[in-house]
Design an enzyme around this catalytic site. Structure first.
Site, PDB file in Angstrom:
ATOM      1  N   SER A  54      25.594 -13.597  28.973  1.00  9.05           N
ATOM      2  CA  SER A  54      25.908 -15.029  29.148  1.00  9.05           C
ATOM      3  C   SER A  54      27.415 -15.181  29.311  1.00  9.05           C
ATOM      4  O   SER A  54      28.183 -14.821  28.408  1.00  9.05           O
ATOM      5  CB  SER A  54      25.436 -15.818  27.923  1.00  9.05           C
ATOM      6  OG  SER A  54      26.124 -17.052  27.880  1.00  9.05           O
TER       7      SER A  54
ATOM      8  N   HIS B 131      23.561 -14.799  33.076  1.00  4.07           N
ATOM      9  CA  HIS B 131      23.052 -16.028  32.476  1.00  4.07           C
ATOM     10  C   HIS B 131      24.180 -17.068  32.484  1.00  4.07           C
ATOM     11  O   HIS B 131      25.257 -16.835  31.934  1.00  4.07           O
ATOM     12  CB  HIS B 131      22.604 -15.697  31.051  1.00  4.07           C
ATOM     13  CG  HIS B 131      21.979 -16.811  30.293  1.00  4.07           C
ATOM     14  ND1 HIS B 131      20.625 -17.088  30.320  1.00  4.07           N
ATOM     15  CD2 HIS B 131      22.526 -17.712  29.438  1.00  4.07           C
ATOM     16  CE1 HIS B 131      20.357 -18.108  29.520  1.00  4.07           C
ATOM     17  NE2 HIS B 131      21.500 -18.518  28.976  1.00  4.07           N
TER      18      HIS B 131
ATOM     19  N   ASP C 194      25.237 -20.839  31.423  1.00  5.75           N
ATOM     20  CA  ASP C 194      24.890 -21.957  30.535  1.00  5.75           C
ATOM     21  C   ASP C 194      25.537 -23.250  31.015  1.00  5.75           C
ATOM     22  O   ASP C 194      26.760 -23.367  31.034  1.00  5.75           O
ATOM     23  CB  ASP C 194      25.374 -21.653  29.112  1.00  5.75           C
ATOM     24  CG  ASP C 194      24.533 -20.574  28.460  1.00  5.75           C
ATOM     25  OD1 ASP C 194      23.316 -20.762  28.336  1.00  5.75           O
ATOM     26  OD2 ASP C 194      25.106 -19.523  28.092  1.00  5.75           O
TER      27      ASP C 194
ATOM     28  N   MET D 250      25.993 -27.254  30.410  1.00  5.92           N
ATOM     29  CA  MET D 250      25.884 -28.263  29.338  1.00  5.92           C
ATOM     30  C   MET D 250      26.558 -29.555  29.778  1.00  5.92           C
ATOM     31  O   MET D 250      27.609 -29.517  30.427  1.00  5.92           O
ATOM     32  CB  MET D 250      26.573 -27.747  28.076  1.00  5.92           C
ATOM     33  CG  MET D 250      26.067 -26.383  27.621  1.00  5.92           C
ATOM     34  SD  MET D 250      26.993 -25.798  26.203  1.00  5.92           S
ATOM     35  CE  MET D 250      26.303 -24.158  25.995  1.00  5.92           C
TER      36      MET D 250
ATOM     37  N   HIS E 158      20.729 -21.778  32.935  1.00  7.46           N
ATOM     38  CA  HIS E 158      20.153 -22.385  31.744  1.00  7.46           C
ATOM     39  C   HIS E 158      20.649 -23.829  31.681  1.00  7.46           C
ATOM     40  O   HIS E 158      21.795 -24.091  31.311  1.00  7.46           O
ATOM     41  CB  HIS E 158      20.594 -21.585  30.512  1.00  7.46           C
ATOM     42  CG  HIS E 158      20.007 -22.060  29.225  1.00  7.46           C
ATOM     43  ND1 HIS E 158      20.331 -21.505  28.002  1.00  7.46           N
ATOM     44  CD2 HIS E 158      19.098 -23.031  28.954  1.00  7.46           C
ATOM     45  CE1 HIS E 158      19.662 -22.129  27.046  1.00  7.46           C
ATOM     46  NE2 HIS E 158      18.915 -23.066  27.596  1.00  7.46           N
TER      47      HIS E 158
ATOM     48  N   MET F 122      21.047 -27.050  30.102  1.00  6.99           N
ATOM     49  CA  MET F 122      21.023 -27.827  28.861  1.00  6.99           C
ATOM     50  C   MET F 122      21.613 -29.192  29.194  1.00  6.99           C
ATOM     51  O   MET F 122      22.709 -29.567  28.739  1.00  6.99           O
ATOM     52  CB  MET F 122      21.837 -27.104  27.780  1.00  6.99           C
ATOM     53  CG  MET F 122      21.135 -25.858  27.262  1.00  6.99           C
ATOM     54  SD  MET F 122      22.237 -24.770  26.328  1.00  6.99           S
ATOM     55  CE  MET F 122      22.932 -23.818  27.655  1.00  6.99           C
TER      56      MET F 122
ATOM     57  N   MET G 257      14.570 -19.973  22.224  1.00  7.15           N
ATOM     58  CA  MET G 257      15.948 -20.075  21.739  1.00  7.15           C
ATOM     59  C   MET G 257      16.005 -19.570  20.297  1.00  7.15           C
ATOM     60  O   MET G 257      15.234 -20.014  19.453  1.00  7.15           O
ATOM     61  CB  MET G 257      16.436 -21.528  21.778  1.00  7.15           C
ATOM     62  CG  MET G 257      16.673 -22.101  23.174  1.00  7.15           C
ATOM     63  SD  MET G 257      17.915 -21.225  24.141  1.00  7.15           S
ATOM     64  CE  MET G 257      19.408 -21.469  23.160  1.00  7.15           C
TER      65      MET G 257
ATOM     66  N   GLY H 277      23.697 -25.049  22.694  1.00  4.02           N
ATOM     67  CA  GLY H 277      24.952 -25.806  22.750  1.00  4.02           C
ATOM     68  C   GLY H 277      26.218 -24.992  22.577  1.00  4.02           C
ATOM     69  O   GLY H 277      27.251 -25.380  23.091  1.00  4.02           O
ATOM     70  N   PHE H 278      26.135 -23.887  21.867  1.00  3.56           N
ATOM     71  CA  PHE H 278      27.357 -23.123  21.595  1.00  3.56           C
ATOM     72  C   PHE H 278      27.074 -21.628  21.571  1.00  3.56           C
ATOM     73  O   PHE H 278      25.967 -21.213  21.213  1.00  3.56           O
ATOM     74  CB  PHE H 278      27.956 -23.527  20.232  1.00  3.56           C
ATOM     75  CG  PHE H 278      28.325 -24.984  20.176  1.00  3.56           C
ATOM     76  CD1 PHE H 278      29.584 -25.410  20.612  1.00  3.56           C
ATOM     77  CD2 PHE H 278      27.417 -25.924  19.723  1.00  3.56           C
ATOM     78  CE1 PHE H 278      29.915 -26.765  20.581  1.00  3.56           C
ATOM     79  CE2 PHE H 278      27.747 -27.282  19.692  1.00  3.56           C
ATOM     80  CZ  PHE H 278      29.013 -27.698  20.125  1.00  3.56           C
ATOM     81  N   GLY H 279      28.088 -20.876  21.937  1.00  2.25           N
ATOM     82  CA  GLY H 279      28.018 -19.433  21.782  1.00  2.25           C
ATOM     83  C   GLY H 279      28.384 -19.048  20.359  1.00  2.25           C
ATOM     84  O   GLY H 279      28.833 -19.884  19.567  1.00  2.25           O
TER      85      GLY H 279
ATOM     86  N   ASP I 198      17.537 -16.078  23.417  1.00  3.25           N
ATOM     87  CA  ASP I 198      18.916 -16.492  23.690  1.00  3.25           C
ATOM     88  C   ASP I 198      19.546 -17.045  22.418  1.00  3.25           C
ATOM     89  O   ASP I 198      19.078 -18.047  21.875  1.00  3.25           O
ATOM     90  CB  ASP I 198      18.875 -17.563  24.800  1.00  3.25           C
ATOM     91  CG  ASP I 198      20.263 -18.039  25.218  1.00  3.25           C
ATOM     92  OD1 ASP I 198      21.265 -17.447  24.775  1.00  3.25           O
ATOM     93  OD2 ASP I 198      20.321 -19.002  26.011  1.00  3.25           O
ATOM     94  N   GLY I 199      20.613 -16.377  21.974  1.00  7.11           N
ATOM     95  CA  GLY I 199      21.381 -16.888  20.842  1.00  7.11           C
ATOM     96  C   GLY I 199      21.453 -15.916  19.681  1.00  7.11           C
ATOM     97  O   GLY I 199      20.424 -15.497  19.152  1.00  7.11           O
ATOM     98  N   GLY I 200      22.662 -15.513  19.349  1.00  9.45           N
ATOM     99  CA  GLY I 200      22.851 -14.642  18.192  1.00  9.45           C
ATOM    100  C   GLY I 200      22.322 -13.225  18.384  1.00  9.45           C
ATOM    101  O   GLY I 200      22.046 -12.528  17.409  1.00  9.45           O
TER     102      GLY I 200
ATOM    103  N   GLY J  73      25.941 -13.276  24.703  1.00  6.37           N
ATOM    104  CA  GLY J  73      27.240 -13.768  25.154  1.00  6.37           C
ATOM    105  C   GLY J  73      28.366 -13.111  24.392  1.00  6.37           C
ATOM    106  O   GLY J  73      29.016 -12.181  24.866  1.00  6.37           O
ATOM    107  N   SER J  74      28.551 -13.572  23.136  1.00  4.85           N
ATOM    108  CA  SER J  74      29.690 -13.053  22.364  1.00  4.85           C
ATOM    109  C   SER J  74      29.561 -11.567  22.066  1.00  4.85           C
ATOM    110  O   SER J  74      30.572 -10.869  21.965  1.00  4.85           O
ATOM    111  CB  SER J  74      29.861 -13.858  21.076  1.00  4.85           C
ATOM    112  OG  SER J  74      28.641 -13.950  20.382  1.00  4.85           O
TER     113      SER J  74
END
Ligand code: DX5
Ligand code: ZN
Length: 243
Positions: A9, A34, A36, A38, A67, A69, A138, A143-145, A176-178, A198-199
């Site tokens: 991402s 990916h 994102d 928003m 994606h 959002m 999700m 909303g946030f990385g 997606d996420g974490g 992402g991160s």
């Protein structure tokens, strides 16, 4: 050879060096990119729009998955297609015309994914899964990385896997996420087939290549332990009347 796909991402990328970062991810074996999007309304954050996709399209051949959002995804599909997008991920939440949105995406010749946020049950996908190429579970609130993985989403991934095995075995299950080297094995064992990160990729101080290889190793170990999916060899047309 791993069957699990990785979708970096770019939300966590260095936007001043975006082309370079995406090229590095591609070189390190990314399966898709990916993106994102928003709008500060559907989620409390702003990010990017079609112009970023247009720039990315010039520097990579990897599929670009968008994606969305945003509150009214239908409004922007054409612009994102013109910019070079390959697939769209739209949320179940807040969309009273989800079937129409999905049909529009398919008519545009693009892959369709429906995303569900952490508080949304898998059951809402029952009547739409036959029309999908992928579902997105999700694993953080959108909303946030760089948010912490929500562990209660793990059994949901298992339920999503059961649903697609019953109704649409060709459907991929993305999370997606974490996602990082610790959580990747958990989601793979639960049934995820595509991992967004992402991160853990663009925020790793050792760089994108090392980060991707770390994730691949973690995924590989989990894949060996995973039960065979046992998916019946049915085609979408055998299961879905809408085809
Ligand atoms: C969050 C986005 C994610 C985000 C993931 O709303 O949908 O794609 O970039 O970031 P990490 O992998 O850092 O949790
Ligand atoms: Zn995302």
């Amino acid at each position: 050879m791993s069957t699990i796909k990785l979708a970096p991402s770019i939300l966590s990328a260095d936007f001043a060096r975006l082309g370079q970062q995406v090229a590095e991810a591609a070189q390190a074996g990314a399966d898709r990119i990916h993106v994102d999007v928003m709008d500060g309304h559907f989620v409390p954050n702003l990010s990017m729009g079609p112009v970023v996709v247009q720039s990315l399209r010039r520097v990579t051949d990897l599929p670009l998955e968008i994606h969305l959002m945003i509150s009214d995804p239908d409004l922007f599909l054409d612009d994102f297609v013109a910019a070079g997008s390959d697939s769209f991920l739209v949320h179940w939440e807040g969309n009273d015309n989800l079937h129409r949105t999905v049909q529009r995406i398919r008519r545009l010749g693009k892959r369709a994914t429906v995303a569900i946020s952490p508080a949304t049950p898998v059951a809402v996908l029952e009547e739409i899964v036959c029309d999908l190429d992928q579902v997105l579970v999700m694993t953080v609130n959108p909303g946030f990385g760089h948010q912490q993985f929500i562990a209660t989403t793990l059994p949901k991934i298992g339920r999503a896997r059961e649903l697609v095995e019953q109704r649409q075995p060709l459907c991929e299950i993305e999370v997606d996420g974490g996602i990082d080297a610790e959580t990747a094995p958990l989601v793979v064992r639960a049934g995820a087939t595509v991992l967004v990160a992402g991160s853990a990729i663009f925020g790793d101080r050792d760089g994108v290549t090392v980060a991707m290889s770390r994730l691949r190793t973690a995924i590989g170990n989990a894949e060996c332990e995973r039960e065979p999916a046992g998916r019946p060899a049915l085609q979408r047309s055998q299961l879905c009347s809408s085809e």
